[in-house]
Design an enzyme around this catalytic site. Structure first.
Site, PDB file in Angstrom:
ATOM      1  CB  SER A 135      23.815  14.196  22.224  1.00  0.00           C
ATOM      2  OG  SER A 135      24.701  14.294  21.145  1.00  0.00           O
ATOM      3  CG  HIS A 164      22.992  17.364  18.317  1.00  0.00           C
ATOM      4  ND1 HIS A 164      23.791  18.404  18.740  1.00  0.00           N
ATOM      5  CD2 HIS A 164      23.550  16.245  18.827  1.00  0.00           C
ATOM      6  CE1 HIS A 164      24.770  17.937  19.483  1.00  0.00           C
ATOM      7  NE2 HIS A 164      24.647  16.628  19.545  1.00  0.00           N
TER       8      HIS A 164
END
Length: 376
Positions: free
Chosen positions: A131, A186
Site C-alpha cells: 500500500s 502510506h
C-alpha cells in the site's frame, strides 16, 4: 469535452504492468502459504524469511528488503484489500502516465514509503505490504486529474478526483486510529507519488502542460527528501546476523543437550546394572558428557555480547545451564575415580536438580523475540 474513459483509452488500451504487479503479489502470497505462512496470519519468522522490512536486518546490509517488503502480505484480507486498490487505481494511472513512468512512480513510492517507515518506526517494526506504492499511484492520479481538469468532463473530474481524495484521506485517518497499520509508509508513498506525478506528467494538451521548472522542482524536492530521510535512519539496536547466529547456536545446543542427556542416562543405567567399572564409567562420562558440555559452553560463550539481542537472555540462561551440567558431570567423574560414594550422590543430585535456567524452549524464538509487525 472528453470523458475520462475516452481520454485514457486514447493513450493506451492495455495495462500490462498493473496486471503483472497483481500476478506477482498473488504468486508471492501463494508461495508463502506453501512455505508455512498462514492464510489469515503470518508469523514474524515467515515474514522475515521472505524479506520484510526490519531495521536490524535491513540495516545489516540487507537493503533489498526495502523492495521485497512491497510484495509481502500478512494474510488474505490484507492482500485482497491491497490488490483491489492496486487494480482500481493502477489501470487508470498506467494509462495516464504510460507503463514505464507508471512503473517508476510505483516503485519509487514503495521504496520511499519503506524508507520513511524505517525512520518513523525507529527500525523496530516488521513491516510489509504494497500500500505504500499504491498510495503513490493515487497521489499521481490526483496530480493528473488536476492538471487535466479542463480537458475532462466535469462530472468525471468530480467523481474521480474527490473520490480518490476521499479514499486517500479516509485510509490515512484509519491508519492513525487503528494499531498495526504502517501510516508512515502510506504518507511517504503518497507524497512520493504526488511529486512523481508532477515530474513524469505527460507533456500533453495545453492545459495539462507542466513546465520544465516545475518538473525540476519536483525532482529536486524528492531527492532532498530522500537524502534527509537517509540521514535520519536510526542506528539499529542490534545486527540481525548476530541474532540469527545466536538462534542457530541455541537450536544446536538444545538438540545436543537432549542427545547428551540420553547418553548420560544410558551410561548411568549400565553402571547400575554392574556392567562396567567405576573407572570405565568415569571415562565414558568424561568423553560423552563433560567434554561435550564444555564444548557447548565455549560455543555459547563466544556469541556476541549484546544485551539488545532478542535471544541474548535465552543464550545467557543456556550458558549457565551448560556450566551447571558440566560441573555436575566433572564432580561425578572425580567421585567415581576416587570411589567416593558421597561425592557421587552429590553429583547425581546436582544433575537431577538443574538451575531454573533449564531450557524448555524449542529454539523457535522469533515471534516472542522481535517487536510486533505493521502492515500496509
Amino acid at each position: 469535452m472528453l470523458s475520462l474513459h475516452d481520454l485514457l483509452y486514447r493513450r493506451a488500451r492495455g495495462v500490462p504492468v498493473t496486471r503483472l504487479l497483481v500476478v506477482i503479489n498473488l504468486v508471492v502470497f501463494l508461495a508463502m502459504l506453501v512455505g508455512g505462512a498462514g492464510l489469515w496470519h503470518s508469523s514474524n519468522s515467515v515474514q522475515l524469511a521472505w524479506g520484510a522490512n526490519f531495521g536490524p536486518a535491513t540495516q545489516d546490509g540487507e537493503w533489498w528488503r526495502l523492495g521485497t517488503a512491497m510484495f509481502l502480505h500478512f494474510g488474505v484480507i490484507h492482500l485482497g484489500l491491497n490488490l483491489w486498490a492496486l487494480w482500481d487505481g493502477g489501470q487508470l494511472v498506467e494509462r495516464m502516465y504510460g507503463p514505464v513512468r507508471f512503473t517508476a512512480i510505483y516503485f519509487a513510492s514503495g521504496l520511499a514509503g519503506n524508507l520513511l517507515s524505517l525512520v518513523a518506526n525507529k527500525g523496530l517494526a516488521i513491516s510489509g505490504g504494497a500500500s505504500g506504492a499504491i498510495f503513490g499511484i493515487y497521489g499521481a492520479l490526483l496530480v493528473f486529474l488536476w492538471l487535466e481538469r479542463r480537458n475532462i468532463h466535469p462530472h468525471d473530474f468530480r467523481w474521480f478526483f474527490w473520490g480518490a481524495s476521499g479514499f486517500a484521506t479516509a485510509s490515512l485517518v484509519l491508519g492513525f486510529l487503528i494499531t498495526g497499520i504502517d501510516n508512515a509508509a502510506h504518507i511517504g508513498g503518497f507524497l512520493t507519488g504526488t511529486l512523481g506525478g508532477v515530474l513524469f506528467a505527460p507533456a500533453a494538451e495545453a492545459t495539462g502542460y507542466v513546465s520544465h521548472r516545475n518538473r525540476l522542482a519536483a525532482g529536486a524536492a524528492l531527492a532532498i527528501a530522500i537524502v534527509a530521510l537517509t540521514s535520519q535512519i536510526p542506528a539499529p539496536a542490534y545486527r540481525w546476523s548476530e541474532e540469527l547466529l545466536t538462534r542457530k547456536e541455541i537450536r544446536e545446543f538444545l538438540r545436543d543437550d537432549r542427545m547428551i542427556s540420553q547418553a548420560w542416562q544410558k551410561i548411568l543405567d549400565e553402571g547400575k546394572a554392574g556392567k562396567v567399572s567405576f573407572e570405565e564409567l568415569a571415562g565414558r562420562i568424561d568423553a560423552a558428557v563433560s567434554d561435550r558440555y564444555e564444548e557447548s559452553f565455549e560455543q555459547l560463550s563466544q556469541l556476541p555480547v549484546n544485551p539488545a539481542l532478542p535471544s541474548a537472555a535465552m543464550a545467557e540462561k543456556l550458558r549457565d545451564y551448560a556450566e551447571h551440567r558440566l560441573d555436575a558431570s566433572r564432580i561425578l567423574v572425580e567421585g567415581l575415580r576416587a570411589h567416593n560414594p558421597q561425592q557421587i550422590r552429590d553429583a547425581l543430585e546436582m544433575a537431577r536438580e538443574p538451575p531454573q535456567s533449564k531450557p524448555d524452549d524449542t529454539g523457535e524464538l522469533s515471534d516472542r523475540s522481535v517487536p510486533g509487525k505493521v502492515k500496509r
